[in-house]
Write an enzyme that holds these catalytic residues in place. Sequence first.
Site, PDB file in Angstrom:
ATOM      1  N   CYS A   7      14.669 -27.111 -16.266  1.00  0.00           N
ATOM      2  CA  CYS A   7      14.867 -25.948 -15.399  1.00  0.00           C
ATOM      3  C   CYS A   7      13.610 -25.083 -15.473  1.00  0.00           C
ATOM      4  O   CYS A   7      12.542 -25.581 -15.849  1.00  0.00           O
ATOM      5  CB  CYS A   7      16.127 -25.176 -15.777  1.00  0.00           C
ATOM      6  SG  CYS A   7      16.114 -24.472 -17.440  1.00  0.00           S
ATOM      7  N   ASN A  10      14.131 -23.032 -19.538  1.00  0.00           N
ATOM      8  CA  ASN A  10      14.679 -23.835 -20.650  1.00  0.00           C
ATOM      9  C   ASN A  10      15.496 -22.977 -21.620  1.00  0.00           C
ATOM     10  O   ASN A  10      15.553 -23.243 -22.816  1.00  0.00           O
ATOM     11  CB  ASN A  10      13.563 -24.593 -21.404  1.00  0.00           C
ATOM     12  CG  ASN A  10      14.078 -25.673 -22.364  1.00  0.00           C
ATOM     13  OD1 ASN A  10      13.455 -25.955 -23.384  1.00  0.00           O
ATOM     14  ND2 ASN A  10      15.213 -26.271 -22.074  1.00  0.00           N
ATOM     15  N   CYS A  12      18.642 -21.386 -20.082  1.00  0.00           N
ATOM     16  CA  CYS A  12      19.991 -21.298 -19.501  1.00  0.00           C
ATOM     17  C   CYS A  12      20.502 -22.671 -19.030  1.00  0.00           C
ATOM     18  O   CYS A  12      21.358 -23.276 -19.679  1.00  0.00           O
ATOM     19  CB  CYS A  12      20.018 -20.323 -18.319  1.00  0.00           C
ATOM     20  SG  CYS A  12      19.505 -18.640 -18.724  1.00  0.00           S
ATOM     21  N   ARG A  13      19.971 -23.161 -17.904  1.00  0.00           N
ATOM     22  CA  ARG A  13      20.581 -24.339 -17.277  1.00  0.00           C
ATOM     23  C   ARG A  13      20.272 -25.650 -17.985  1.00  0.00           C
ATOM     24  O   ARG A  13      21.187 -26.453 -18.228  1.00  0.00           O
ATOM     25  CB  ARG A  13      20.131 -24.429 -15.801  1.00  0.00           C
ATOM     26  CG  ARG A  13      20.702 -23.325 -14.941  1.00  0.00           C
ATOM     27  CD  ARG A  13      19.979 -23.227 -13.624  1.00  0.00           C
ATOM     28  NE  ARG A  13      18.588 -22.828 -13.797  1.00  0.00           N
ATOM     29  CZ  ARG A  13      17.665 -22.814 -12.841  1.00  0.00           C
ATOM     30  NH1 ARG A  13      18.008 -23.174 -11.622  1.00  0.00           N
ATOM     31  NH2 ARG A  13      16.442 -22.426 -13.099  1.00  0.00           N
ATOM     32  N   SER A  14      18.986 -25.904 -18.294  1.00  0.00           N
ATOM     33  CA  SER A  14      18.688 -27.223 -18.880  1.00  0.00           C
ATOM     34  C   SER A  14      19.217 -27.397 -20.305  1.00  0.00           C
ATOM     35  O   SER A  14      19.681 -28.497 -20.632  1.00  0.00           O
ATOM     36  CB  SER A  14      17.200 -27.577 -18.774  1.00  0.00           C
ATOM     37  OG  SER A  14      16.390 -26.680 -19.479  1.00  0.00           O
ATOM     38  N   ASP A 126      20.679 -20.402 -10.532  1.00  0.00           N
ATOM     39  CA  ASP A 126      20.134 -19.805 -11.750  1.00  0.00           C
ATOM     40  C   ASP A 126      21.001 -18.597 -12.140  1.00  0.00           C
ATOM     41  O   ASP A 126      21.102 -17.643 -11.379  1.00  0.00           O
ATOM     42  CB  ASP A 126      18.699 -19.360 -11.450  1.00  0.00           C
ATOM     43  CG  ASP A 126      17.985 -18.828 -12.680  1.00  0.00           C
ATOM     44  OD1 ASP A 126      18.651 -18.641 -13.716  1.00  0.00           O
ATOM     45  OD2 ASP A 126      16.767 -18.602 -12.582  1.00  0.00           O
TER      46      ASP A 126
HETATM   47  P1  4NP Z   1      16.784 -21.160 -16.674  1.00  0.00           P
HETATM   48  O1  4NP Z   1      16.967 -19.609 -16.342  1.00  0.00           O
HETATM   49  O2  4NP Z   1      15.647 -21.657 -15.812  1.00  0.00           O
HETATM   50  O3  4NP Z   1      18.099 -21.753 -16.290  1.00  0.00           O
HETATM   51  O4  4NP Z   1      16.493 -21.238 -18.146  1.00  0.00           O
HETATM   52  C1  4NP Z   1      15.923 -18.686 -16.349  1.00  0.00           C
HETATM   53  C2  4NP Z   1      15.458 -18.190 -17.550  1.00  0.00           C
HETATM   54  C3  4NP Z   1      14.461 -17.241 -17.544  1.00  0.00           C
HETATM   55  C4  4NP Z   1      13.914 -16.807 -16.357  1.00  0.00           C
HETATM   56  C5  4NP Z   1      14.371 -17.308 -15.166  1.00  0.00           C
HETATM   57  C6  4NP Z   1      15.373 -18.257 -15.161  1.00  0.00           C
HETATM   58  N1  4NP Z   1      12.903 -15.824 -16.364  1.00  0.00           N
HETATM   59  O5  4NP Z   1      12.502 -15.384 -15.271  1.00  0.00           O
HETATM   60  O6  4NP Z   1      12.458 -15.408 -17.433  1.00  0.00           O
END
Ligand code: 4NP
Length: 159
Positions: A7, A10, A12-14, A126
Amino acid sequence: MRVLFVCLGNICRSPTAEVVFRQKIADRGLLTEVEIDSAGTGGWHAGNAPDRRAIVEAEQRGLSMTGRARQVTASDLRDFDLVIAMDESNRRDLLALATDDEIRERVQLLRDWDPEAAGHDRGVPDPYYGGAREFAEMFDIVDRACERLADDVATRLSP
Ligand code: 4NP
């Protein structure tokens, strides 16, 4: 077989896909045959634990999220048989790292395994700027897709 979930951050989703998929592979008795990891296209959260809200939702589902965020590399694309992006933006960023067609074919979208994915949006939303509800919905989507993906991987291992 080696499977990498990717994602943006790294956190939340992945890492959610990693822990959910690992449980499904364990349920099928295939843990020794499948190596599972996750990474982010961005490096801002490298070294960080998963998001608290993901950890809490995982705990409610009997799953323990450990591990630390890391940024995906071009060598990951060579080392993993399947590199599974959470959304189109992640997929584009991964394809930019790919050096040939064989490697490009390893890059897939998780929701291609989701029987309920709408035709126009194949991404896992997200949840980062959302709340507990968005995290629970994200887990539901990831769970559905990983169930099919685990069946698919099991078939590839013993056709
Ligand atoms: P992820 O979520 O891609 O599912 O881990 C996010 C985590 C952090 C951010 C964006 C999405 N960020 O902008 O810091």
